[in-house]
Design a protein around this motif. Structure first.
Motif, PDB file in Angstrom:
ATOM      1  N   LYS A 388      65.142  -1.601  11.668  1.00 43.70           N
ATOM      2  CA  LYS A 388      64.323  -0.381  11.601  1.00 43.70           C
ATOM      3  C   LYS A 388      64.962   0.657  10.682  1.00 43.70           C
ATOM      4  O   LYS A 388      64.287   1.286   9.863  1.00 43.70           O
ATOM      5  CB  LYS A 388      64.130   0.187  13.000  1.00 43.70           C
ATOM      6  CG  LYS A 388      63.293   1.451  13.026  1.00 43.70           C
ATOM      7  CD  LYS A 388      63.086   1.960  14.442  1.00 43.70           C
ATOM      8  CE  LYS A 388      62.285   3.261  14.435  1.00 43.70           C
ATOM      9  NZ  LYS A 388      62.083   3.793  15.812  1.00 43.70           N
ATOM     10  N   SER A 392      63.052   1.497   7.273  1.00 39.69           N
ATOM     11  CA  SER A 392      62.494   2.850   7.286  1.00 39.69           C
ATOM     12  C   SER A 392      62.951   3.636   6.068  1.00 39.69           C
ATOM     13  O   SER A 392      62.160   4.349   5.429  1.00 39.69           O
ATOM     14  CB  SER A 392      62.890   3.578   8.567  1.00 39.69           C
ATOM     15  OG  SER A 392      62.311   2.979   9.704  1.00 39.69           O
ATOM     16  N   GLU A 396      60.200   4.900   3.430  1.00 39.29           N
ATOM     17  CA  GLU A 396      60.067   6.350   3.200  1.00 39.29           C
ATOM     18  C   GLU A 396      60.283   6.689   1.720  1.00 39.29           C
ATOM     19  O   GLU A 396      59.645   7.600   1.181  1.00 39.29           O
ATOM     20  CB  GLU A 396      61.055   7.106   4.087  1.00 39.29           C
ATOM     21  CG  GLU A 396      60.640   7.121   5.554  1.00 39.29           C
ATOM     22  CD  GLU A 396      61.758   7.575   6.478  1.00 39.29           C
ATOM     23  OE1 GLU A 396      62.872   7.835   5.964  1.00 39.29           O
ATOM     24  OE2 GLU A 396      61.524   7.642   7.697  1.00 39.29           O
ATOM     25  N   LEU A 429      55.759   1.406   8.726  1.00 41.54           N
ATOM     26  CA  LEU A 429      56.546   2.416   9.446  1.00 41.54           C
ATOM     27  C   LEU A 429      55.964   2.675  10.834  1.00 41.54           C
ATOM     28  O   LEU A 429      56.702   2.797  11.829  1.00 41.54           O
ATOM     29  CB  LEU A 429      56.573   3.729   8.660  1.00 41.54           C
ATOM     30  CG  LEU A 429      57.736   3.953   7.696  1.00 41.54           C
ATOM     31  CD1 LEU A 429      57.585   5.288   6.996  1.00 41.54           C
ATOM     32  CD2 LEU A 429      59.077   3.880   8.423  1.00 41.54           C
ATOM     33  N   ASN A 433      57.704   2.356  14.532  1.00 40.61           N
ATOM     34  CA  ASN A 433      57.791   3.547  15.373  1.00 40.61           C
ATOM     35  C   ASN A 433      56.936   3.446  16.631  1.00 40.61           C
ATOM     36  O   ASN A 433      56.876   4.391  17.419  1.00 40.61           O
ATOM     37  CB  ASN A 433      57.377   4.782  14.570  1.00 40.61           C
ATOM     38  CG  ASN A 433      58.396   5.121  13.494  1.00 40.61           C
ATOM     39  OD1 ASN A 433      59.594   4.913  13.676  1.00 40.61           O
ATOM     40  ND2 ASN A 433      57.924   5.629  12.363  1.00 40.61           N
ATOM     41  N   ASN A 434      56.295   2.294  16.822  1.00 42.26           N
ATOM     42  CA  ASN A 434      55.419   2.090  17.981  1.00 42.26           C
ATOM     43  C   ASN A 434      56.206   1.374  19.086  1.00 42.26           C
ATOM     44  O   ASN A 434      56.495   0.188  18.962  1.00 42.26           O
ATOM     45  CB  ASN A 434      54.198   1.275  17.574  1.00 42.26           C
ATOM     46  CG  ASN A 434      53.240   1.048  18.731  1.00 42.26           C
ATOM     47  OD1 ASN A 434      53.439   1.560  19.841  1.00 42.26           O
ATOM     48  ND2 ASN A 434      52.199   0.266  18.474  1.00 42.26           N
TER      49      ASN A 434
END
Length: 590
Positions: A388, A392, A396, A429, A433-434
């Motif tokens: 992650k 990420s 980003e 993403l 983030n879930n």
């Protein structure tokens, strides 16, 4: 002007009803209307055979759904008129509508959309552990080697002979390896060319002025109104002389695809593009046969005439010659024997047996549902928090770079590259983030979850390329799986990425120097494998991207964009730039 009168004005309704009619004329077939798939009923398919999958845009009937049946295809996925079916349609056909226990052979025609979408489905099947081979038929000599370039020959009417051969071989118990090699050998010995008096009109579309002038013939016209080699004013005799010369002139380096020597045997296919009367087609067959005999001393062993692969109601025909090469498979499995083998498919005009008619009132087939994201577990592990964190940072960075990518693509493309990358990055993403996503340290399954998100959020050519690459990455990782837990180190990732590059090369001709995302992807992968250093690999990708500023595009929309003096030396390829930003984000997090 093309003929614009049709009985159907709604092309969507037309395609659905045409497909459904096949279950009426051949009761051994079933129809999945949601996905426009025709497939053989499971209760009539003998166990232990390789599954053959094909398909393409509608408007070419009876191809391809009309060739589903005993001795030919196991399933076909249909797109809208002249448009490829989606990768998801094909995946469902390959993974849910046929028995693929003995392997899967996916064999479309060589058109970009078909190659990418059928290729994506092939990689999806491989990633799921299904033994799969892929081959795109390419037999058209109307476009020479120079004009065809990296894309190669188009697939036209002669490809039906290949479908018949591999279908019969699979029905006879041929292995996946033998089926695949036989398709390649047949294609290497196959040549076709078509001609038409007029372009065709698609039902439901506004008429256009796109037409062939009165009195002229387009030699080499493609099956979607694509231009051929040239236009001529000629009699039928003169036209066929020209067509056979393109097929058989050994002195033409641009079209000498098949060599010929005394004693070689051939099969001849005369294919109606849809609008030629049977009377005229028969006269054409007679003239082709006469000229082959008199001018080339060729007397075909088999002469097949009919309507096999059309261009709606195209006012034209194609000629195909298949050299009956020795495939080395022994008695009962030669090209000629496989062509003669019985087939129960309406497109091959084979009779339907009494026992088959007994299925007319059979209950409908219960459609199996398999989630695309389902994967068996693997022992390749990496802490999910690390995954992650690293991804990420990379995603980003892509999102932040979107305005610059869009600016570049507005100059040299159609302006949608940045938005597409941003949309995909944001969706991945959101997955990480879930909390309910339940991602684990099983790298194969986690990457496969990412693949599903990319497939559902990124469209267009770049979306297809990313999806193919990531599906292949899943397979490349799974190939390194063992019975014991294995950390996903740089060597594991490097080997998987190297496999993915090789797989991607099957579906796109792009190479370093073509000014595409490949100019960032290849340096990153090669450097990672060679140096085992992510930072060095990211730097190599950045240097590769920078080099695209000075390249002339040979693929993609940039080929057609003028004003090179405005951007050469200043604007990198947008796809390569976006990917380089992703790699830099990875490197920054490690």
């Amino acid at each position: 002007m093309p003929q614009t009168k049709h009985f159907f004005s709604d092309p969507t309704h037309l395609v659905q009803t045409a497909l459904n009619s096949l279950t009426l004329t051949n009761p051994s077939l079933a129809f999945d209307p949601q996905n426009k798939i025709i497939f053989r009923r499971p209760d009539v398919v003998k166990k232990g055979k390789v599954a053959i999958i094909s398909g393409g845009g509608s408007g070419h009937e009876p191809a391809f759904a009309g060739f589903v049946g005993q001795g030919l295809l196991d399933a076909s996925a249909a797109g809208t008129i002249f448009a490829s079916p989606s990768a998801e349609q094909i995946r469902i056909a390959a993974m849910e509508r046929v028995n693929n226990d003995q392997g899967l052979f996916i064999i479309p025609m060589n058109y970009t959309g078909d190659v990418l979408n059928f290729g994506m489905a092939a990689e999806k099947a491989r990633a799921a552990g299904i033994k799969t081979e892929f081959f795109a038929i390419n037999d058209d000599v109307g476009v020479g080697k120079k004009k065809g370039g990296k894309v190669g020959r188009r697939g036209i009417g002669g490809g039906i002979l290949i479908l018949k051969i591999v279908g019969a071989l699979a029905e006879a118990g041929g292995s996946l390896e033998d089926v695949y090699k036989t398709a390649q050998l047949a294609n290497d010995n196959l040549i076709s060319v078509g001609s038409s008096l007029e372009h065709v009109h698609v039902p439901g579309r506004e008429p256009s002025d796109d037409s062939v002038p009165e009195g002229e013939i387009e030699v080499g016209m493609g099956i979607h109104n694509e231009p051929g080699s040239h236009r001529v004013k000629a009699t039928l005799v003169e036209l066929i002389e020209t067509m056979l010369l393109q097929m058989l002139d050994h002195n033409d380096p641009d079209r000498a695809f098949v060599t010929r020597k005394p004693g070689d045997k051939f099969a001849l296919l005369i294919n109606n593009l849809g609008g030629v009367s049977t009377l005229e087609l028969s006269g054409i067959t007679d003239e082709v046969y006469r000229q082959l005999d008199q001018s080339y001393q060729i007397k075909p062993e088999r002469i097949v005439q009919g309507t096999f692969l059309t261009s709606l109601n195209g006012l034209g025909f194609s000629i195909s010659l298949l050299k009956l090469a020795d495939n080395g498979l022994g008695p009962g499995k030669s090209f000629l024997e496989l062509l003669d083998a019985p087939a129960e498919a309406v497109g091959w005009a084979a009779p339907i047996s009494t026992s088959t008619w007994g299925h007319l009132d059979s209950p409908p087939v219960e459609l199996k549902q398999v989630k695309a994201s389902e994967q068996p577990p693997s022992n390749i592990k990496l802490d999910i928090a690390t995954i992650k964190k690293v991804l990420s940072a990379a995603l980003e960075r892509v999102i932040k770079a979107e305005p610059q990518i869009t600016r570049y693509d507005t100059i040299v493309g159609d302006g949608d590259c940045g938005i597409g990358l941003k949309r995909g990055a944001e969706a991945v993403l959101a997955l990480f983030n879930n909390p309910s996503a339940n991602l684990t340290d099983d790298v194969v399954n986690t990457v496969n979850r990412v693949v599903t998100v990319v497939e559902n959020t990124m469209d267009g050519t770049s979306g297809a390329i990313y999806a193919i690459f990531l599906n292949a990455l899943v397979h490349g990782l799974r190939e390194q799986d063992t019975d014991s837990e294995t950390p996903a180190n740089v060597d594991i990732w490097g080997a998987a990425l190297k496999y993915s590059l090789t797989a991607l090369g099957k579906y796109t001709p792009a190479q370093p120097g073509d000014r595409t995302m490949i100019d960032a992807l290849v340096p990153f992968t090669q450097t990672l494998v060679d140096k085992r250093d992510v930072q060095a690999a990211a730097q190599a990708a950045e240097e590769g991207t920078e080099a695209t500023k000075h390249m002339k595009a040979s693929l993609g929309r940039t080929v057609y964009v003028g004003g090179e003096e405005e951007w050469v030396g200043k604007v990198p390829d947008p796809g390569a730039y976006g990917l380089s930003e992703f790699f830099n984000g990875l490197a920054s997090a490690l």
